[in-house]
Scaffold this motif. Structure first.
Motif, PDB file in Angstrom:
ATOM      1  N   UNK A  39      -0.259  -5.571  -6.368  1.00 30.53           N
ATOM      2  CA  UNK A  39      -0.956  -6.930  -5.443  1.00 30.53           C
ATOM      3  C   UNK A  39      -2.154  -6.148  -4.759  1.00 30.53           C
ATOM      4  N   UNK A  40      -2.060  -4.881  -4.317  1.00 33.96           N
ATOM      5  CA  UNK A  40      -3.157  -4.295  -3.779  1.00 33.96           C
ATOM      6  C   UNK A  40      -4.501  -4.354  -4.440  1.00 33.96           C
ATOM      7  N   UNK A  41      -4.408  -4.180  -5.957  1.00 37.02           N
ATOM      8  CA  UNK A  41      -5.747  -4.406  -6.687  1.00 37.02           C
ATOM      9  C   UNK A  41      -5.901  -5.842  -6.845  1.00 37.02           C
ATOM     10  N   UNK A  42      -5.156  -6.682  -6.874  1.00 37.79           N
ATOM     11  CA  UNK A  42      -5.383  -7.997  -6.930  1.00 37.79           C
ATOM     12  C   UNK A  42      -6.079  -8.477  -5.536  1.00 37.79           C
ATOM     13  N   UNK A  43      -5.599  -8.068  -4.482  1.00 33.86           N
ATOM     14  CA  UNK A  43      -6.295  -8.364  -3.261  1.00 33.86           C
ATOM     15  C   UNK A  43      -7.732  -7.809  -3.315  1.00 33.86           C
ATOM     16  N   UNK A  44      -8.146  -6.810  -3.649  1.00 32.25           N
ATOM     17  CA  UNK A  44      -9.418  -6.007  -3.525  1.00 32.25           C
ATOM     18  C   UNK A  44     -10.186  -7.117  -4.364  1.00 32.25           C
ATOM     19  N   UNK A  45      -9.952  -7.563  -5.590  1.00 30.22           N
ATOM     20  CA  UNK A  45     -10.727  -8.485  -6.344  1.00 30.22           C
ATOM     21  C   UNK A  45     -10.732 -10.062  -5.619  1.00 30.22           C
ATOM     22  N   UNK A  46      -9.603 -10.292  -5.114  1.00 28.80           N
ATOM     23  CA  UNK A  46      -9.498 -11.675  -4.498  1.00 28.80           C
ATOM     24  C   UNK A  46     -10.452 -11.932  -3.535  1.00 28.80           C
ATOM     25  N   UNK A  47     -10.674 -10.962  -2.622  1.00 29.06           N
ATOM     26  CA  UNK A  47     -11.758 -11.257  -1.549  1.00 29.06           C
ATOM     27  C   UNK A  47     -12.949 -10.853  -1.914  1.00 29.06           C
ATOM     28  N   UNK A  48     -13.038 -10.718  -3.081  1.00 26.85           N
ATOM     29  CA  UNK A  48     -14.511 -11.048  -3.794  1.00 26.85           C
ATOM     30  C   UNK A  48     -14.529 -12.264  -4.482  1.00 26.85           C
TER      31      UNK A  48
ATOM     32  N   UNK B   7       0.811  -1.202  -0.022  1.00 28.08           N
ATOM     33  CA  UNK B   7      -0.063   0.073   0.065  1.00 28.08           C
ATOM     34  C   UNK B   7       0.864   1.150   0.122  1.00 28.08           C
ATOM     35  N   UNK B   8       2.245   1.170   0.427  1.00 29.95           N
ATOM     36  CA  UNK B   8       3.013   2.183   0.581  1.00 29.95           C
ATOM     37  C   UNK B   8       3.970   2.395  -0.423  1.00 29.95           C
ATOM     38  N   UNK B   9       4.185   1.554  -1.555  1.00 33.21           N
ATOM     39  CA  UNK B   9       5.056   1.300  -2.553  1.00 33.21           C
ATOM     40  C   UNK B   9       4.451   1.955  -3.769  1.00 33.21           C
ATOM     41  N   UNK B  10       5.054   2.951  -4.448  1.00 33.58           N
ATOM     42  CA  UNK B  10       4.301   3.662  -5.706  1.00 33.58           C
ATOM     43  C   UNK B  10       4.923   3.022  -6.846  1.00 33.58           C
ATOM     44  N   UNK B  11       4.458   3.247  -8.148  1.00 31.50           N
ATOM     45  CA  UNK B  11       5.004   3.093  -9.396  1.00 31.50           C
ATOM     46  C   UNK B  11       4.914   1.277  -9.477  1.00 31.50           C
ATOM     47  N   UNK B  12       3.812   0.807  -9.405  1.00 34.60           N
ATOM     48  CA  UNK B  12       3.571  -0.872  -9.379  1.00 34.60           C
ATOM     49  C   UNK B  12       2.729  -1.189 -10.694  1.00 34.60           C
ATOM     50  N   UNK B  13       2.465  -0.188 -11.359  1.00 32.03           N
ATOM     51  CA  UNK B  13       1.735  -0.585 -12.498  1.00 32.03           C
ATOM     52  C   UNK B  13       0.196  -0.927 -12.357  1.00 32.03           C
ATOM     53  N   UNK B  14      -0.193  -1.810 -13.485  1.00 31.00           N
ATOM     54  CA  UNK B  14      -1.462  -2.238 -12.949  1.00 31.00           C
ATOM     55  C   UNK B  14      -1.794  -3.770 -12.501  1.00 31.00           C
ATOM     56  N   UNK B  15      -1.253  -4.623 -13.785  1.00 30.92           N
ATOM     57  CA  UNK B  15      -1.569  -5.976 -13.326  1.00 30.92           C
ATOM     58  C   UNK B  15      -0.533  -6.313 -12.075  1.00 30.92           C
TER      59      UNK B  15
END
Length: 379
Positions: A229-238, A218-226
């Motif tokens: 892992x924060x974006x993946x986690x949001x979907x994974x929990x669904x 959540x603190x690291x920047x410039x992660x891209x999109x795919x």
């Protein structure tokens, strides 16, 4: 349309691996929408069974990245190595080098600590490097597919933790073939894939993400999109994937994981892999001039690498043994290409590999080794 001339080969390579007929047929289960309630019927049990195979309970969140194991590994680098931080990669072979190359190609400040081919991580050498470099993150390979060496993940992670660094682990070729006890491992993120010991087609990289890793991401920047892992986690929990998944593979994964957990049994699956490693060890002991490449105690339960007698060439393995076995209906692994090129260039003995992971059985392996032995004796 003309009929394709595709050979029906039994794969004894190290990935992609042999796929059972019933698992192939599971791809024909009904297609579905990845944001529909039908999606949950697949991915909720998929994620639960992934946890059971990893031995992690709720301590890690499984995410599925479209791609292969290297996709999940790259996501770990992009999401968990902040600008200005140093990542030390520890390599015992070609796929250890891959983890380093992923960091370097993403512009991370990185260093590669290499050990000789066929050797595990030397903890004393690693400790000296940790003292010297003081990295924030350390990546290493649990099971080195190119050499058949398995490292003691828990011990290596413990040493990394001793020096305040975050361990990232590549478990691409061992997950599903050996107990991980991931909750006790010390890994911050563990990356694997479908196309190896799970006995599935390629298509998903799998990441097991700890709470510690999520907090840092959540603190690291410039992660891209795919690779975020924060974006993946949001979907994974669904019980979803970040982007549109291969729904045929999702159906196969639902079927195969249920079969592994509730039909074969996790303990039985792991025991079968150990039995097959023993088969190869016994077989190699009966071959004049051949030896196991990895030292005893560090031999993978999913892939065995065999040291050939002096004088055996890559051409003999590729054009002789491999093609002869193709005529017998098998796809043989004549050794990882870059590894054998390096060994040959250094005047060292070459290796070949025997993949015995996923849904290969001891009987299948015995039949293959019998055919392989006949060809090796012609060298």
């Amino acid at each position: 349309m003309s009929k394709p001339n595709f050979a029906p080969l039994k794969l004894f390579i190290t990935g992609p691996t042999y796929i059972r007929q019933d698992v192939k047929e599971a791809a024909l289960l009904p297609e579905f929408g990845h944001r529909d309630a039908e999606n949950d019927l697949r991915f909720a049990p998929i994620r639960e069974n992934l946890r059971k195979l990893a031995g992690c309970g709720d301590d890690y969140e499984p995410i599925l990245c479209l791609g292969s194991g290297s996709t999940a590994m790259e996501a770990s680098v992009r999401s968990l190595v902040a600008d200005g931080e140093t990542i030390l990669n520890v390599s015992v072979g070609a796929f250890g080098d891959l983890y380093y190359n992923l960091a370097a190609s993403n512009g991370k400040k990185c260093e590669n600590l290499k050990f000789d081919y066929g050797k595990p991580i030397d903890l004393n050498v690693l400790e000296d490097k940790l003292k010297e470099l003081r990295p924030e993150v350390v990546s290493f390979t649990h099971n080195e597919t190119s050499t058949g060496v398995v490292n003691d993940m828990k011990t290596v992670c413990g040493l990394i933790r001793k020096y305040g660094a975050m361990p990232l682990v590549d478990g691409v070729s061992i997950y599903g073939g050996a107990p991980l006890d991931l909750s006790e491992s010390g890994a911050a993120m563990y990356s694997t894939a479908t196309q190896k010991s799970l006995g599935l087609p390629a298509g998903f990289g799998i990441g097991f993400v700890s709470g510690e890793a999520e907090e840092k991401a959540e603190r690291v920047t410039n992660k891209g999109h795919h690779h975020d892992i924060t974006k993946h986690l949001g979907r994974a929990r669904k019980n979803q994937t970040l982007t549109t998944p291969n729904t045929c593979l999702a159906n196969q994964m639902w079927y195969q994981l249920d079969r592994i957990v509730n039909d074969e049994g996790i303990g039985n699956r792991f025991a079968r892999h150990v039995e097959m490693r023993g088969q190869v060890e016994k077989w190699v002991a009966g071959l004049d001039g051949f030896e196991m490449f990895a030292p005893e105690g560090y031999r993978s339960p999913t892939v065995s690498t065999v040291l050939c007698p002096a004088g055996v060439t890559s051409a003999q393995l590729k054009k002789g043994v491999k093609e002869a076995l193709r005529d017998e209906g098998y796809l043989m692994d004549p050794g990882y290409g870059k590894l054998n090129a390096a060994l040959e260039g250094a005047g060292r003995r070459l290796v070949f590999r025997v993949g015995h992971m996923g849904d290969i059985t001891p009987d299948m392996l015995a039949a293959y080794l019998d055919k392989l032995e006949k060809e090796l004796k012609k060298l």
